[in-house]
Design an enzyme around this catalytic site. Structure first.
Site, PDB file in Angstrom:
ATOM      1  CG  ASP A 259      -2.203   0.787   0.950  1.00 19.48           C
ATOM      2  OD1 ASP A 259      -3.237   0.532   1.577  1.00 19.48           O
ATOM      3  OD2 ASP A 259      -2.137   1.686   0.076  1.00 19.48           O
TER       4      ASP A 259
HETATM    5  C1  GLC Z   1      -4.360   4.210  -0.460  1.00 14.83           C
HETATM    6  C2  GLC Z   1      -5.233   3.054  -0.044  1.00 14.83           C
HETATM    7  C3  GLC Z   1      -5.290   1.949  -1.057  1.00 14.83           C
HETATM    8  C4  GLC Z   1      -5.148   2.537  -2.445  1.00 14.83           C
HETATM    9  C5  GLC Z   1      -3.749   3.096  -2.571  1.00 14.83           C
HETATM   10  C6  GLC Z   1      -3.521   3.768  -3.928  1.00 14.83           C
HETATM   11  O1  GLC Z   1      -3.680   4.724   0.638  1.00 14.83           O
HETATM   12  O2  GLC Z   1      -5.010   2.469   1.224  1.00 14.83           O
HETATM   13  O3  GLC Z   1      -6.559   1.279  -0.886  1.00 14.83           O
HETATM   14  O4  GLC Z   1      -5.341   1.513  -3.419  1.00 14.83           O
HETATM   15  O5  GLC Z   1      -3.451   4.010  -1.533  1.00 14.83           O
HETATM   16  O6  GLC Z   1      -4.367   4.866  -4.043  1.00 14.83           O
END
Ligand code: GLC
Length: 715
Positions: A259
């Site tokens: 993440d």
């Molecule tokens: C965010 C979220 C994740 C998302 C990623 C890209 O912080 O936790 O669900 O896919 O970053 O945007």
């Protein structure tokens, strides 16, 4: 590209080129040529277009044109011409926004969910997207958590079914997809996003991991590792989850992506001392792609040099990223999914809007309908008031490139449907901490001539979603004051409630004659509400999260354990020394699986084909469902099971199957299910996924608390 060519390509790559393939940069920062222009971008993430050959993937970009420009600028600079893979969060639509996943769960309709995901994917590919960071299938039992809106609710089985439907749909629409957030991110303590998660190995295996495992059956291309610390370690440091379970037991050989900045956040967690350690740990756990943080490109060569990581491991990881790009055909066509020509024709097409409206209509839950206030008659005088009457910010969090300007408000929907203007007033704001009630008088005045008032209230879309945790679940005081003022004028009050989570509705219940819970319904929300209020559509949604009487009941979920002092559900004053509160009933205000209809369904005559079975047996279960009301409609017939005693305590009931059926007024139908030994399996005390002999109950009904029950024995 053939496997042979891929192997040759991999063998030809330098260490720096390999590290680049394992790195994803935020598109926001690479629109600039030089570092000097990168104002406002965290220097840790800063990779300019000049340096773009240091990455292998991009997330977040505004359009297909922009994606194409980035790809072009990259290919000009990339010696090996390995195309970028472009990813975004297409969660419930790209430009045409469908209801939030929590609302899609309420439809209990995987086929519809699949269709919506497919359309979202086709639109997304006209926006330059080649892979989406969805479905999210985290189990969430605490409505204070803002990301409940991205789940299908509190039931692992339903989460799995809906997650698989999203994957099938995204694939049918040509998008690669990513199951997230692995793992147990939804168990954030106190419902506070990014907070610690801590649970027994049994709860993790039995409840929290179920839906991720189910989703892998639909072959998602990616899995995203989550932010949270789980049982004392950041997930990205958890070999047991990432290698032993995901890679070795579940045999997932797709790309694991971290993440956002989560690899670096192991420092923030207080687990690693520096970025180099972050890189070493994450690489050894085969986090194939580092999202946004840059520990891999800064330290992978050194770690390889020192033998802290192996070339074999790095090549396996790079091989997965190249395989993903190859599966998308990017070597032959780096511009896959950058369908600039079709974009404007596809975006928000009538067909897409139509499906978005149907999905919204099927996701609404009729929570109350006293004396059949609904459906409305065109002849009765109405008014439409409240902070969400004319509000178009009803497309939910994670609405990708959706625009609230494209959305239809309830007021617009009513005027579209009636073909005339409808008296309206805001009455008050939707801010969570709003106190201003000065607008209520004019709202009551606007409703002066109306017999029935549609009060559009609830939670604004930005007050749920990532980072949007709440410590309270009640509607702000001015909104309740508005309802009360209308009631005091003798109006029939129809509450249309928006929200990205279950909220406390006891006061709404007190001052409303009808309640339609519409979640965040998306671009066509207002048209869907109007058609539903006037009976063009008969609501069929069912709750997939327990609606509490008070936030103090959190976490609250139907599939809980009995305890040694089972809780009473219909009294709290005169009960002592049982699992209960002194000041509120234990039961939810609205239980899991609950939802009314304009018609009435009677479920009777539960039969089971045998009262015992052995491990090779099967028991047929059936009920008679009758539409005894005046309207055609749909009912969700739910089958729950209870294992009375086992080597691990078992829940009071668990959803195992459901069928959504349509019955015309007066029609009846026998609905059948089958149970076999596999249906009864769980992680027993020895951590074996097996069934155990003994007494079971099968329960069938139209809500988790309105069921017929029969017992049987597994011999
Ligand atoms: C965010 C979220 C994740 C998302 C990623 C890209 O912080 O936790 O669900 O896919 O970053 O945007």
């Amino acid at each position: 590209m053939t496997q042979k060519k891929l192997k040759e390509l991999l063998a030809s790559m330098t260490v720096e080129e390999k590290a680049a393939q394992l790195t994803q940069v935020n598109g926001v920062s690479i629109k600039k040529d030089t570092q000097a222009e990168l104002t406002g971008v965290d220097p840790r993430f800063a990779i300019t277009l000049d340096e773009i050959s240091r990455v292998g993937s991009v997330l977040n970009f505004a359009s297909a044109e922009e994606a194409k420009e980035i790809q072009n600028r990259y290919l000009e600079r990339s010696e090996k011409k390995i195309p970028l893979v472009m990813m975004m969060d297409v969660i419930h639509g790209y430009r045409t926004i469908f209801p939030i996943p929590l609302a899609m769960g309420a439809t209990f309709d995987p086929a519809l969910t699949e269709e919506c995901a497919k359309m979202s994917a086709v639109e997304a590919r006209c926006g330059g997207v080649q892979a989406t960071f969805a479905p999210m299938v985290d189990l969430a039992r605490d409505q204070r958590w803002g990301r409940v809106m991205e789940t299908s609710g509190e039931d692992p089985y339903l989460n799995g079914e809906m997650g698989k439907a999203y994957i099938r749909g995204f694939h049918a629409g040509g998008l690669a997809c990513c199951v997230k957030h692995f793992a147990a991110y939804g168990a954030a303590e106190a419902g506070r996003d990014y907070n610690t998660t801590d649970m027994s190995a049994h709860s993790l295996a039995q409840y929290y991991l179920y839906a991720y495992g189910e989703c892998l059956k639909e072959n998602p291309e990616l899995v995203m590792s989550s932010f949270n610390a789980l049982n004392g370690k950041p997930v990205n440091a958890n070999k047991g989850l990432l290698i032993d379970l995901l890679r070795n037991e579940w045999k997932f050989n797709g790309v694991v992506i971290s993440d956002y900045d989560a690899v670096w956040e192991m420092i923030a967690h207080g687990y690693t001392e520096n970025e180099k350690e972050c890189a070493r740990i994450a690489i050894n756990n085969e986090i194939d792609m580092e999202m946004v943080s840059t520990t891999y490109i800064n330290y992978l060569p050194e770690l390889l040099e020192e033998g802290a990581i192996t070339e074999k491991k790095v090549d396996k990881m790079v091989g997965r990223v190249l395989a993903l790009k190859n599966k998308l055909g990017l070597f032959e066509n780096p511009y896959y999914g950058m369908d600039v020509e079709n974009a404007e024709k596809v975006f928000l097409s009538a067909e897409y809007r139509n499906l978005a409206r149907i999905a919204a209509e099927k996701s609404f839950i009729l929570l109350k309908n006293e004396k059949e206030v609904l459906p409305l008659k065109k002849t009765e005088k109405i008014a439409c008031v409240g902070p969400f009457a004319a509000e178009r910010g009803i497309i939910g969090a994670w609405a990708c490139n959706g625009r609230k300007e494209d959305a239809v408000s309830v007021l617009q929907g009513l005027e579209n449907y009636l073909g005339e203007s409808v008296p309206s007033a805001k009455g008050c704001g939707y801010e969570l901490l709003a106190t201003d009630e000065s607008g209520i008088k004019s709202a009551v005045k606007a409703a002066k001539k109306a017999k029935t008032v549609i009060a559009c209230i609830g939670e604004y879309m930005d007050d749920s979603g990532e980072g949007a945790s709440r410590s309270k679940l009640n509607l702000p005081a001015p909104q309740i004051a508005l309802l009360k003022a209308l009631k005091e004028k003798g109006k029939k009050v129809v509450a249309v409630v928006f929200g990205g989570r279950a909220q406390e509705l006891d006061e709404v219940e007190k001052y409303s004659d009808a309640i339609l819970y519409v979640w965040q319904p998306g671009t066509e929300g207002g048209n869907a509400v109007a058609r539903t209020l006037y009976g063009e559509v008969n609501p069929s949604g069912k709750t997939t999260v327990s609606f509490p009487r008070t936030v103090g009941q959190m976490p609250l979920y139907y599939n809980a354990f009995r305890t040694g002092r089972p809780k009473p559900v219909d009294d709290f004053k005169n009960v002592y020394y049982v699992s209960s509160y002194r000041d509120v009933l234990n039961s939810p205000l609205y239980p899991f699986g609950y939802g009314l209809s304009y018609t009435k369904f009677e479920i009777s005559n539960l039969t089971i084909s045998a009262t015992e079975m052995d491990e090779n047996g099967e028991i047929e279960v059936s009920v008679l469902v009758k539409n005894v009301g005046k309207y055609d409609g749909e009912e969700v017939v739910q089958l729950y099971l209870r294992d009375h005693h086992a080597s691990m305590i078992r829940t009071v009931k668990e959803l195992k199957a459901y069928k959504k059926i349509f019955l015309k007024a007066g029609e009846e139908q026998r609905v059948e299910f089958a149970i076999n030994e596999k249906t009864l399996r769980f992680y027993n005390a020895d951590f074996k996924y097996v069934s155990e002999k003994g007494k079971f109950s099968v329960m069938v009904g139209n809500s988790s608390e309105n069921v017929l029950e029969k017992e049987f024995i597994l011999k």
